[in-house]
Enzyme design. Structure first.
Site, PDB file in Angstrom:
ATOM      1  N   HIS A   9      -5.989   1.954  -3.946  1.00 26.16           N
ATOM      2  CA  HIS A   9      -5.045   1.243  -2.677  1.00 26.16           C
ATOM      3  C   HIS A   9      -4.429  -0.063  -3.319  1.00 26.16           C
ATOM      4  O   HIS A   9      -5.053  -0.672  -4.155  1.00 26.16           O
ATOM      5  CB  HIS A   9      -5.631   1.415  -1.300  1.00 26.16           C
ATOM      6  CG  HIS A   9      -6.755   0.377  -1.273  1.00 26.16           C
ATOM      7  ND1 HIS A   9      -6.756  -0.644  -0.102  1.00 26.16           N
ATOM      8  CD2 HIS A   9      -7.660   0.237  -1.856  1.00 26.16           C
ATOM      9  CE1 HIS A   9      -7.978  -1.287  -0.459  1.00 26.16           C
ATOM     10  NE2 HIS A   9      -8.585  -0.979  -1.313  1.00 26.16           N
ATOM     11  N   CYS A  12       0.754  -1.136  -0.081  1.00 29.03           N
ATOM     12  CA  CYS A  12       0.045  -0.146   0.041  1.00 29.03           C
ATOM     13  C   CYS A  12       0.857   1.181  -0.095  1.00 29.03           C
ATOM     14  O   CYS A  12       0.413   2.058  -0.710  1.00 29.03           O
ATOM     15  CB  CYS A  12      -0.873   0.014   1.187  1.00 29.03           C
ATOM     16  SG  CYS A  12      -0.164   0.217   2.746  1.00 29.03           S
ATOM     17  N   HIS A  56      -2.481   1.004   6.909  1.00 31.97           N
ATOM     18  CA  HIS A  56      -2.888   0.952   5.506  1.00 31.97           C
ATOM     19  C   HIS A  56      -3.012   2.402   5.300  1.00 31.97           C
ATOM     20  O   HIS A  56      -3.365   3.125   5.847  1.00 31.97           O
ATOM     21  CB  HIS A  56      -4.223   0.118   5.524  1.00 31.97           C
ATOM     22  CG  HIS A  56      -4.382  -0.040   4.017  1.00 31.97           C
ATOM     23  ND1 HIS A  56      -3.605  -0.876   3.375  1.00 31.97           N
ATOM     24  CD2 HIS A  56      -5.349   0.135   3.306  1.00 31.97           C
ATOM     25  CE1 HIS A  56      -3.912  -0.982   1.908  1.00 31.97           C
ATOM     26  NE2 HIS A  56      -5.298  -0.595   2.099  1.00 31.97           N
TER      27      HIS A  56
END
Length: 201
Positions: A173, A108, A161
């Site tokens: 993402h 990510c 994240h």
């Protein structure tokens, strides 16, 4: 007698007027132009007419945003960052790979840092946790295209994240279970773990 002459003059005038209004040269252009929708263009001639009806830049912008609206499943306002939209779309489908940041595989934060370097020439911190220190925190209802969204599992745990906000609660993402994709902040998983949004000044 006078009445007959008047009627004859009117009849002749009527014929002359009808001739001038009904007969046009074969090569004359139509007096009016019918608007052509860019979604109903069937030939090069139609395309040329459509281009005359819109300024070239506006026409190109329309096609650009319509294409990426369909590709990303969004409805843009035609004023979002075109380079960002085009760049993140090129990454869609890239598999997840921890610790990597290329189109052969990316995690990510690797995805976010690569996009910001490519689009804005900005080098962000490599981890989602440290990346949060690079941003100016903003309220959720003020998020704009290009802002970053961060997630954590609980107040006592660190950020795990990060993604790039697009539009209408959608963000792009690199997910562990599907690679680079578009997801919604309204999905239960992301709604539960959403922590904050931030903007790079």
């Amino acid at each position: 007698m006078i009445k007959a002459i008047i009627l004859s003059v009117l009849a002749v005038s009527s014929l002359l007027l009808s001739y001038f209004y009904e007969v046009t040269p074969a090569d004359a252009e139509p007096a009016t132009t019918t608007a052509i929708s860019p979604y109903a263009i069937n030939s090069g001639e139609d395309m040329a007419k459509a281009m005359k009806l819109k300024a070239p830049a506006t026409y190109k912008d329309t096609l650009f945003y319509e294409y990426y609206s369909q590709t990303l499943g969004l409805r843009f306002d035609y004023n979002e960052d075109k380079e960002l939209i085009e760049t993140v779309t090129d990454w869609i489908g890239t598999p997840y790979r921890y610790g990597s940041s290329s189109k052969r595989g990316t995690d990510c934060s690797g995805f976010v840092t690569s996009v910001f370097r490519e689009v804005y020439g900005i080098d962000l911190s490599r981890s989602s946790r440290s990346m949060f220190g690079d941003v100016k925190r903003i309220k959720k209802d003020s998020i704009q295209t290009g802002d970053l969204v961060f997630f954590r599992r609980s107040p006592k745990q660190p950020i795990f994240h990060v993604g790039i906000y697009l539009k209408d609660n959608k963000f792009v993402h690199s997910a562990t279970n599907g690679g680079v994709m578009v997801s919604s902040l309204k999905e239960p998983y992301y709604r539960n773990y959403y922590y904050a949004a931030g903007r790079i000044d």
